[in-house]
Scaffold this motif. Structure first.
Motif, short mmCIF file in Angstrom:
data_model
loop_
_atom_site.label_atom_id
_atom_site.label_comp_id
_atom_site.label_asym_id
_atom_site.label_seq_id
_atom_site.Cartn_x
_atom_site.Cartn_y
_atom_site.Cartn_z
N GLY A 102 -62.76 17.96 3.03
CA GLY A 102 -63.73 18.54 3.96
C GLY A 102 -63.26 18.62 5.41
O GLY A 102 -63.37 19.69 6.04
N PRO A 103 -62.74 17.53 5.98
CA PRO A 103 -62.29 17.61 7.38
C PRO A 103 -61.15 18.62 7.57
O PRO A 103 -61.09 19.30 8.59
CB PRO A 103 -61.80 16.18 7.68
N LYS A 104 -60.29 18.75 6.57
CA LYS A 104 -59.18 19.70 6.67
C LYS A 104 -59.69 21.13 6.58
O LYS A 104 -59.22 22.02 7.31
CB LYS A 104 -58.16 19.43 5.56
N ALA A 107 -61.37 21.92 9.87
CA ALA A 107 -60.37 22.17 10.91
C ALA A 107 -59.77 23.58 10.77
O ALA A 107 -59.55 24.28 11.76
CB ALA A 107 -59.27 21.11 10.87
N ALA A 108 -59.51 24.00 9.54
CA ALA A 108 -58.96 25.33 9.31
C ALA A 108 -59.98 26.40 9.72
O ALA A 108 -59.61 27.42 10.32
CB ALA A 108 -58.58 25.50 7.84
N TRP A 109 -61.26 26.18 9.41
CA TRP A 109 -62.29 27.12 9.83
C TRP A 109 -62.37 27.21 11.35
O TRP A 109 -62.52 28.29 11.91
CB TRP A 109 -63.65 26.72 9.26
N GLN A 110 -62.28 26.04 12.00
CA GLN A 110 -62.29 26.03 13.46
C GLN A 110 -61.11 26.81 14.00
O GLN A 110 -61.26 27.64 14.90
CB GLN A 110 -62.25 24.60 13.99
N CYS A 114 -63.91 30.99 12.41
CA CYS A 114 -64.89 31.60 11.48
C CYS A 114 -66.10 30.71 11.22
O CYS A 114 -66.79 30.88 10.22
CB CYS A 114 -64.21 32.01 10.18
N LEU A 115 -66.40 29.81 12.12
CA LEU A 115 -67.60 28.98 11.96
C LEU A 115 -68.81 29.68 12.56
O LEU A 115 -68.72 30.42 13.48
CB LEU A 115 -67.42 27.61 12.62
#
Length: 115
Positions: A102-104, A107-110, A114-115
């Motif tokens: 989840g944290p990874k 981080a990729a979405w951030q 695309c959040l």
């Protein structure tokens, strides 16, 4: 402390095994009936045991994420509507995967904006 899970408040806390005998067999649990998450805390003696993890604070965060995932699956109806006892919605492997990755993913979405 509390966290919102699909709009539903869940209390969460850290307890020693001496405070909660449920933790003798696990590192955390989610009690949907009272919307409470409990994660095992560790005494100094337990932190010194052979094979104890070097950074138990990081591990406790992972356990909290794991139990929050259980709460999300419950509140969304996925864990209670499964047709068998060991289904994907209650799979410890799946819940662990989500808690670890989840944290990874976040981080990729951030990074991708695309959040």
């Amino acid at each position: 402390m509390s966290v919102l899970v699909l709009g539903v408040p869940y209390e969460y806390e850290y307890r020693l095994t001496s405070q909660d005998k449920n933790l003798a067999e696990c590192d955390g649990y989610c009690d949907y009936s009272v919307r409470r998450i409990v994660v095992k805390d560790y005494t100094e003696e337990e932190r010194q045991e052979p094979m104890s993890m070097a950074d138990l604070e990081v591990y406790k965060k992972k356990c909290l994420r794991h139990e929050i995932v259980h709460a999300f699956l419950y509140e969304s109806g996925l864990s209670v509507n499964a047709s068998a006892v060991d289904t994907w919605a209650t799979s410890e492997e799946l819940v662990d995967w989500m808690a670890i990755q989840g944290p990874k993913i976040y981080a990729a979405w951030q990074q991708a904006g695309c959040l």
